[in-house]
Design an enzyme around this catalytic site. Structure first.
Site: not given
Ligand code: PLP
Length: 385
Positions: A323, A197-198, A177
């Site tokens: 999430c 993350s992209g 984030q």
């Molecule tokens: N870590 C955090 C703090 C996130 O907000 C997210 C996404 O929701 C992730 C990890 C996971 O990333 P990705 O969706 O690219 O797997």
């Protein structure tokens, strides 16, 4: 109907400038980067250029960047890939980690590792004394997220990394984030491992990276042809990698203007809600928070009802249990901060981004109070005062 997207913490649209850079790598430049012919050399060069852009954005060297399939994979690699060097030991994570870290730690617990879940305070800030006291002789790794995805609290990463090193452990941060929203320099922070993350920074989905500091040894999770320094086998996602490089370069260039702009919108939005609607609680830290994050708990009503009512007005937001993939479980983040299930259930998260304007904030502030009033009228919990 007007559309307002206030859910940038969930995902972002690919920036058209990023997409333009990616496009040739689907149809015209499709070579396998492992091949030595022209088409292969061309994509190898594109992958390495993108790696250099990611490294530059983080203050790392190219060799310290490994591309992955996203934030979740980077987090799994950080925890499992690092701990596999040891036979047994202890891991510390915060109590409010994203499931990508939390569930990986729970998996490691089932595999026989000891795990401490370090407490946070009412603002979602790690209790530094409790964290420091949790280290043991066999603590191998500590992992604390840079910025929380629900309430936006930004942790004192530099200090937490320093404490881990003083106690002889390595330090990982899930910066999914934070990267793109805040300055992130791995040297300045002193971290050993960092995930990004992209799709949270106007790049494509399904691509991410992990920074692995020089000298840190890792075991691979995915075995095969030995790609990505033997740490992540599989033919590279070339368009995704090109997109990630372009997105990070753009984010670094725009951060100095975007950050204050989004902070101003955030503060207006938060004040507009808290000043006009009674029985609301601003969740997260008052100042140490992501530029685009507003998270509020509106008592006596459910987050999901607010999300659906706002959706009816063309506004995309998420509830505080976001999430957890449609789960109705109260958010472990909000509970972990010492609030009850009621505050957790009544939470909404608004996350601003690059394209949001003053007019979006105005529209929200016009539409939201009547929605809350209507839902409260229907709520058996709400007694008009
Ligand atoms: N870590 C955090 C703090 C996130 O907000 C997210 C996404 O929701 C992730 C990890 C996971 O990333 P990705 O969706 O690219 O797997």
């Amino acid at each position: 109907m007007r559309t307002v997207y206030f859910d940038h913490a969930a995902t972002t649209a690919v920036d058209p400038r990023v997409f333009a850079e990616m496009e040739p790598y689907f149809v015209e430049r499709y070579g396998n980067p492992s091949e030595i012919h022209r088409l292969g050399r061309e994509t190898r060069e594109a992958v390495e250029q993108a790696r250099a852009k990611v490294a530059a954005a983080l203050g790392a060297t190219d060799k310290e960047i490994v591309f992955t399939g996203g934030g979740t994979e980077s987090d799994n690699m950080a925890l499992i890939g690092y701990l596999r060097r040891f036979e047994t030991g202890h891991l510390i994570i915060s109590a409010i980690e994203h499931p990508a870290v939390m569930e990986t730690a729970r998996f490691l617990l089932r595999e026989g590792w000891d795990v401490t879940f370090a407490d946070v305070d009412r603002h979602g800030m790690v209790d530094v004394d409790a964290y420091a006291a949790a280290f043991r002789d066999d603590t191998r790794l500590a992992s604390v997220m840079f910025a929380n995805n629900v309430v936006g609290t930004v942790q004192p990463i530099k200090e937490l990394a320093r404490i881990a090193h003083e106690r002889g452990a390595a330090f990982h941060t899930d910066a999914v984030q934070a990267v793109g929203a805040l300055p992130v320099d791995v040297g300045e922070l002193g971290v050993d491992l960092l995930s990004l993350s992209g799709h949270k920074l106007y790049g494509p989905k399904g691509i991410g990276a992990i920074f692995i500091k020089r000298g840190i040894r890792m075991a691979p999770l995915i075995h095969g042809g030995g790609h990505e320094r033997r740490l992540r086998s599989g033919t590279e996602n070339v368009p995704g990698i090109v997109g990630l490089g372009a997105a990070l370069e753009l984010a670094a260039a725009e951060l100095p203007t975007q950050r204050p702009r989004q902070e101003a919108l955030r503060d207006r939005l938060a004040a507009g809600i808290l000043d006009t609607i009674d029985h609301t609680v601003y969740l997260g830290h008052p100042t140490e928070r992501l530029p685009g994050n507003v998270c509020v708990s509106v008592r006596y009503i459910e987050g999901e009802s607010m999300v659906l009512q706002l959706d009816g007005k063309g506004i995309a937001v998420s509830s505080g249990s976001a999430c957890a993939s449609g789960s109705l479980e109260p958010s472990h983040v909000i509970l972990g901060m010492g609030f009850g299930a009621e505050e957790a259930h009544g939470s909404v998260r608004l996350t601003l981004g690059r394209e949001n304007t003053d007019a979006d904030v105005e529209y929200f502030l016009e539409v939201f109070p009547p929605i809350v009033a209507r839902l409260r009228d229907m709520s058996p919990l709400y007694v008009k005062r």
